[in-house]
Motif scaffolding. Structure first.
Motif, PDB file in Angstrom:
ATOM      1  N   UNK A 104     -51.884 -34.807  13.971  1.00  0.00           N
ATOM      2  CA  UNK A 104     -51.195 -35.606  15.483  1.00  0.00           C
ATOM      3  C   UNK A 104     -51.393 -36.897  15.806  1.00  0.00           C
ATOM      4  N   UNK A 105     -50.920 -37.817  15.732  1.00  0.00           N
ATOM      5  CA  UNK A 105     -50.924 -38.982  16.321  1.00  0.00           C
ATOM      6  C   UNK A 105     -50.208 -40.032  15.100  1.00  0.00           C
ATOM      7  N   UNK A 106     -50.715 -41.214  16.133  1.00  0.00           N
ATOM      8  CA  UNK A 106     -49.687 -42.607  15.795  1.00  0.00           C
ATOM      9  C   UNK A 106     -50.519 -43.142  14.467  1.00  0.00           C
ATOM     10  N   UNK A 107     -49.405 -43.983  13.826  1.00  0.00           N
ATOM     11  CA  UNK A 107     -49.663 -44.512  12.511  1.00  0.00           C
ATOM     12  C   UNK A 107     -48.622 -46.264  12.876  1.00  0.00           C
ATOM     13  N   UNK A 108     -49.809 -47.015  12.783  1.00  0.00           N
ATOM     14  CA  UNK A 108     -49.217 -48.690  13.350  1.00  0.00           C
ATOM     15  C   UNK A 108     -49.440 -48.815  11.914  1.00  0.00           C
ATOM     16  N   UNK A 109     -48.484 -50.253  11.427  1.00  0.00           N
ATOM     17  CA  UNK A 109     -48.277 -51.147  10.203  1.00  0.00           C
ATOM     18  C   UNK A 109     -48.400 -52.166  10.595  1.00  0.00           C
ATOM     19  N   UNK A 110     -48.981 -52.951   9.907  1.00  0.00           N
ATOM     20  CA  UNK A 110     -49.825 -54.527  10.377  1.00  0.00           C
ATOM     21  C   UNK A 110     -48.974 -55.014   9.478  1.00  0.00           C
ATOM     22  N   UNK A 111     -48.193 -56.086   9.896  1.00  0.00           N
ATOM     23  CA  UNK A 111     -47.918 -56.894   9.167  1.00  0.00           C
ATOM     24  C   UNK A 111     -48.017 -58.293   9.399  1.00  0.00           C
ATOM     25  N   UNK A 112     -48.391 -59.071   9.374  1.00  0.00           N
ATOM     26  CA  UNK A 112     -48.832 -60.543  10.140  1.00  0.00           C
ATOM     27  C   UNK A 112     -49.132 -60.122  11.255  1.00  0.00           C
ATOM     28  N   UNK A 113     -48.289 -60.895  12.458  1.00  0.00           N
ATOM     29  CA  UNK A 113     -48.274 -60.451  13.161  1.00  0.00           C
ATOM     30  C   UNK A 113     -47.596 -59.656  13.832  1.00  0.00           C
ATOM     31  N   UNK A 114     -46.818 -59.065  13.330  1.00  0.00           N
ATOM     32  CA  UNK A 114     -45.787 -57.181  13.552  1.00  0.00           C
ATOM     33  C   UNK A 114     -46.861 -56.227  13.484  1.00  0.00           C
ATOM     34  N   UNK A 115     -46.909 -55.398  14.356  1.00  0.00           N
ATOM     35  CA  UNK A 115     -47.356 -53.975  14.349  1.00  0.00           C
ATOM     36  C   UNK A 115     -45.955 -53.343  14.707  1.00  0.00           C
ATOM     37  N   UNK A 116     -45.693 -51.898  13.652  1.00  0.00           N
ATOM     38  CA  UNK A 116     -44.993 -50.869  13.690  1.00  0.00           C
ATOM     39  C   UNK A 116     -45.396 -49.732  14.405  1.00  0.00           C
ATOM     40  N   UNK A 117     -45.238 -48.765  15.213  1.00  0.00           N
ATOM     41  CA  UNK A 117     -45.733 -47.914  14.788  1.00  0.00           C
ATOM     42  C   UNK A 117     -45.178 -46.872  15.116  1.00  0.00           C
ATOM     43  N   UNK A 118     -45.248 -45.870  14.288  1.00  0.00           N
ATOM     44  CA  UNK A 118     -44.679 -44.786  14.041  1.00  0.00           C
ATOM     45  C   UNK A 118     -45.869 -43.341  14.749  1.00  0.00           C
ATOM     46  N   UNK A 119     -45.083 -41.993  15.031  1.00  0.00           N
ATOM     47  CA  UNK A 119     -45.922 -40.886  15.422  1.00  0.00           C
ATOM     48  C   UNK A 119     -45.843 -39.555  14.740  1.00  0.00           C
ATOM     49  N   UNK A 120     -46.612 -39.219  13.791  1.00  0.00           N
ATOM     50  CA  UNK A 120     -47.108 -38.405  12.927  1.00  0.00           C
ATOM     51  C   UNK A 120     -47.381 -37.084  13.073  1.00  0.00           C
ATOM     52  N   UNK A 121     -46.765 -36.416  12.575  1.00  0.00           N
ATOM     53  CA  UNK A 121     -46.794 -34.964  12.804  1.00  0.00           C
ATOM     54  C   UNK A 121     -48.024 -34.609  12.754  1.00  0.00           C
ATOM     55  N   UNK A 122     -48.328 -34.397  11.200  1.00  0.00           N
ATOM     56  CA  UNK A 122     -49.584 -34.136  10.153  1.00  0.00           C
ATOM     57  C   UNK A 122     -48.972 -34.228   9.152  1.00  0.00           C
ATOM     58  N   UNK A 123     -50.454 -34.493   8.182  1.00  0.00           N
ATOM     59  CA  UNK A 123     -49.870 -34.483   6.985  1.00  0.00           C
ATOM     60  C   UNK A 123     -50.777 -34.919   6.005  1.00  0.00           C
ATOM     61  N   UNK A 124     -50.771 -36.150   5.442  1.00  0.00           N
ATOM     62  CA  UNK A 124     -51.879 -36.418   4.271  1.00  0.00           C
ATOM     63  C   UNK A 124     -51.944 -37.835   4.035  1.00  0.00           C
ATOM     64  N   UNK A 125     -53.258 -38.503   4.165  1.00  0.00           N
ATOM     65  CA  UNK A 125     -52.780 -39.561   2.974  1.00  0.00           C
ATOM     66  C   UNK A 125     -53.822 -40.153   1.803  1.00  0.00           C
ATOM     67  N   UNK A 126     -52.648 -40.290   1.043  1.00  0.00           N
ATOM     68  CA  UNK A 126     -53.963 -40.628  -0.021  1.00  0.00           C
ATOM     69  C   UNK A 126     -53.842 -42.326  -0.338  1.00  0.00           C
ATOM     70  N   UNK A 127     -55.207 -42.419  -0.342  1.00  0.00           N
ATOM     71  CA  UNK A 127     -55.250 -44.264  -0.809  1.00  0.00           C
ATOM     72  C   UNK A 127     -55.841 -44.432  -2.269  1.00  0.00           C
ATOM     73  N   UNK A 128     -54.966 -45.026  -2.879  1.00  0.00           N
ATOM     74  CA  UNK A 128     -54.930 -44.777  -4.380  1.00  0.00           C
ATOM     75  C   UNK A 128     -56.441 -46.070  -4.311  1.00  0.00           C
ATOM     76  N   UNK A 129     -56.328 -46.654  -5.963  1.00  0.00           N
ATOM     77  CA  UNK A 129     -57.361 -47.352  -6.379  1.00  0.00           C
ATOM     78  C   UNK A 129     -57.147 -48.769  -6.468  1.00  0.00           C
ATOM     79  N   UNK A 130     -55.127 -48.377  -6.458  1.00  0.00           N
ATOM     80  CA  UNK A 130     -55.232 -50.070  -7.095  1.00  0.00           C
ATOM     81  C   UNK A 130     -54.237 -50.815  -5.470  1.00  0.00           C
TER      82      UNK A 130
END
Lengths: 119, 70
Positions: free
Chosen positions: A33-59
């Motif tokens: 459980x924690x903060x997910x922050x998405x950075x694009x240019x000068x902007x950051x959008x933050x979300x709180x995620x309850x739990x889960x997974x991240x799959x980072x693919x090779x592409x």
């Protein structure tokens, strides 16, 4: 949330905050459980995620899978404080391992919510 | 090959990941402001029918309609 091309995301992995940039090595990580922050240019959008997974693919595609992911401004600070007090009490009055685990989860989630709002 | 990572406390207490994840999600939903909280509570509801099969035939089906609980 859907598909978007961004500069970087920081995900709350169980091993700590993980920064993901294009070209990141393929990885599967469990999220806490924690903060997910998405950075694009000068902007950051933050979300709180309850739990889960991240799959980072090779592409340079990353999938973030969460049961609940909410923008930080949807979180009510009073309810978080109340919850933290309530679960701290539950931990001290817990008897079985299961009750202790549930109380500990409550403390972890509410502390993470608290840090998300104050951090 | 044995893993040398510590077992998470919830698994040591006999809980599965899916139970852990659902508890976390419910806790987060309960901390939302209105009107988001009402929408979120509707996501917790489950509604399904379940029946045991014997000899290739279903027995009487039970309808489960759980509303969010602790």
């Amino acid at each position: 949330m859907g598909l978007a091309g961004v500069d970087m995301v920081i995900v709350p992995a169980t091993t700590g905050q993980m920064g993901v940039l294009p070209g990141h090595v393929a990885t599967i990580a469990e999220l806490k459980p924690g903060v997910l922050s998405v950075h694009e240019g000068n902007e950051t959008t933050k979300y709180f995620v309850s739990s889960g997974f991240v799959f980072i693919h090779a592409n340079s595609f990353a999938d973030i899978i969460a049961v609940e992911a909410v923008p930080l401004d949807q979180i009510d600070a009073n309810l978080v404080q109340k919850g933290l007090v309530e679960f701290t009490q539950k931990l001290s009055s817990a008897t079985t391992d299961l009750e202790k685990a549930e109380a500990q989860i409550g403390i972890d989630v509410h502390s993470a919510l608290n840090s998300a709002l104050t951090g | 090959m044995a893993s040398n990572a510590a077992v998470p406390f919830w698994r040591a207490a006999g809980m599965t990941y899916i139970t852990y994840s659902n508890i976390c999600a419910n806790l987060v939903r309960n901390c939302l402001k209105e009107p988001y909280k009402a929408e979120a509570l509707s996501r917790e509801k489950v509604h399904f029918s379940i029946s045991k099969w014997t000899d290739g035939k279903p027995e009487k089906a039970t309808l489960r309609s759980d509303s969010p609980d602790e």
